[in-house]
Design an enzyme around this catalytic site. Sequence first.
Site, mmCIF file in Angstrom:
data_model
loop_
_atom_site.group_PDB
_atom_site.id
_atom_site.type_symbol
_atom_site.label_atom_id
_atom_site.label_comp_id
_atom_site.label_asym_id
_atom_site.label_seq_id
_atom_site.Cartn_x
_atom_site.Cartn_y
_atom_site.Cartn_z
ATOM 1 N N CYS A 20 -24.981 54.171 49.579
ATOM 2 C CA CYS A 20 -24.937 53.336 48.378
ATOM 3 C C CYS A 20 -25.873 52.149 48.609
ATOM 4 O O CYS A 20 -26.386 51.954 49.720
ATOM 5 C CB CYS A 20 -23.513 52.828 48.179
ATOM 6 S SG CYS A 20 -22.966 51.867 49.606
ATOM 7 N N GLU A 134 -12.638 45.303 55.301
ATOM 8 C CA GLU A 134 -12.869 44.674 53.988
ATOM 9 C C GLU A 134 -11.625 43.902 53.532
ATOM 10 O O GLU A 134 -11.733 42.804 52.974
ATOM 11 C CB GLU A 134 -13.242 45.734 52.944
ATOM 12 C CG GLU A 134 -13.563 45.080 51.605
ATOM 13 C CD GLU A 134 -13.801 46.083 50.477
ATOM 14 O OE1 GLU A 134 -14.365 47.160 50.743
ATOM 15 O OE2 GLU A 134 -13.406 45.775 49.348
ATOM 16 N N SER A 231 -14.309 55.738 57.783
ATOM 17 C CA SER A 231 -14.943 55.373 56.514
ATOM 18 C C SER A 231 -13.944 55.611 55.385
ATOM 19 O O SER A 231 -13.580 56.754 55.092
ATOM 20 C CB SER A 231 -16.207 56.203 56.306
ATOM 21 O OG SER A 231 -16.521 56.280 54.937
ATOM 22 N N SER A 232 -13.519 54.514 54.746
ATOM 23 C CA SER A 232 -12.500 54.616 53.706
ATOM 24 C C SER A 232 -12.974 55.516 52.570
ATOM 25 O O SER A 232 -12.271 56.431 52.142
ATOM 26 C CB SER A 232 -12.187 53.211 53.181
ATOM 27 O OG SER A 232 -11.344 53.279 52.076
HETATM 28 FE FE1 SF4 Z 1 -21.311 50.493 49.059
HETATM 29 FE FE2 SF4 Z 1 -19.050 49.261 49.738
HETATM 30 FE FE3 SF4 Z 1 -20.945 47.988 48.345
HETATM 31 FE FE4 SF4 Z 1 -19.552 49.944 47.213
HETATM 32 S S1 SF4 Z 1 -18.780 47.970 47.904
HETATM 33 S S2 SF4 Z 1 -21.776 49.592 47.034
HETATM 34 S S3 SF4 Z 1 -19.260 51.335 48.948
HETATM 35 S S4 SF4 Z 1 -21.107 48.771 50.446
#
Ligand code: SF4
Length: 318
Positions: A20, A134, A231-232
């Site tokens: 991402c 997170e 990795s969630s």
């Molecule tokens: Fe990627 Fe996490 Fe950001 Fe979503 S919140 S774009 S999964 S890094």
Amino acid sequence: MSSTGTTPLRILLANPRGFCAGVDRAIKIVELAIKKFGAPVYVRHEIVHNRYVVEGLEAQGAVFVDELDEVPDDVPVVFSAHGVPKAVPAEAEKRKMIYVDATCPLVSKVHREVERHQAHGRHILMIGHAGHPEVIGTMGQVPPGSMTLIETVEDAENVMPQNPDELSFVTQTTLSVDDTIEIVAVLERRFPGLTKPKKEDICYATTNRQVAVKEVAKQADRVIVIGSRNSSNSRRLVEVSEKAGCPARLVLRAADLDWDWLAGATAVGISAGASAPEILVEEVIDALKERFDAKVELVTTAEEDVIFKVPPMLKDVA
Ligand code: SF4
């Protein structure tokens, strides 16, 4: 990639999948920090949850540690994409360290929401998974006691906030969209005055990958998700496939494929978590092509064009 097996196999490749914009930016930040400051550059916590990515950066001169006190004062340090509690940059500043924050802007957005709720005197419910970096980072944006973690529908049924009229919620960015809907429905039933996020906290990448894998799961008889155990969002992709009725497995790379489990499959779906590089997807496809007469079909449910800028401190080397 040539096929050498004779048994026909459809490979249904979920699109979007894999990296991402937040992960892409975090990796770029470490590489640019090494370019700017020279090796070693320390990184607090795995920059993204993928061993392959971490080892690639280690080879370039990154040193991964769990805590800031493992970093010498005179060496630059990068904070991971998952975000950090406020105490971490505060400590770095106290020690006059050079630090670069690779927190994904979509996680930072949740941090600002939490601060806003706290400033308005609302208690904050965080829907997420205990112990995930997170969640630790987001809950560390406000003083202890300001937030309560809600992991399940049962937690949502049982939580007893002191003042139910001044209540809000935020979520981890990488949750299951469907599970979160259930939890939020319980909270809204119990607390009609609940303040919600203006815009969904579950990020575009998590949502898009779950929609794509669900579509693939409808057509496949097995789903392989490439990603790490920690990795969630990769684990959520496995759950989403299974909930859609298709057995799914998480693999880090081709060497982890379970050929007995794949025996008899005629259509195999493939997706990858937001921290899994495309090279590992290609490796898995190549391994399938060696054993089967495999043809790849792309299953596209969304197009993505999100790009996040690197921090100003690294613009000169970008
Ligand atoms: Fe990627 Fe996490 Fe950001 Fe979503 S919140 S774009 S999964 S890094």
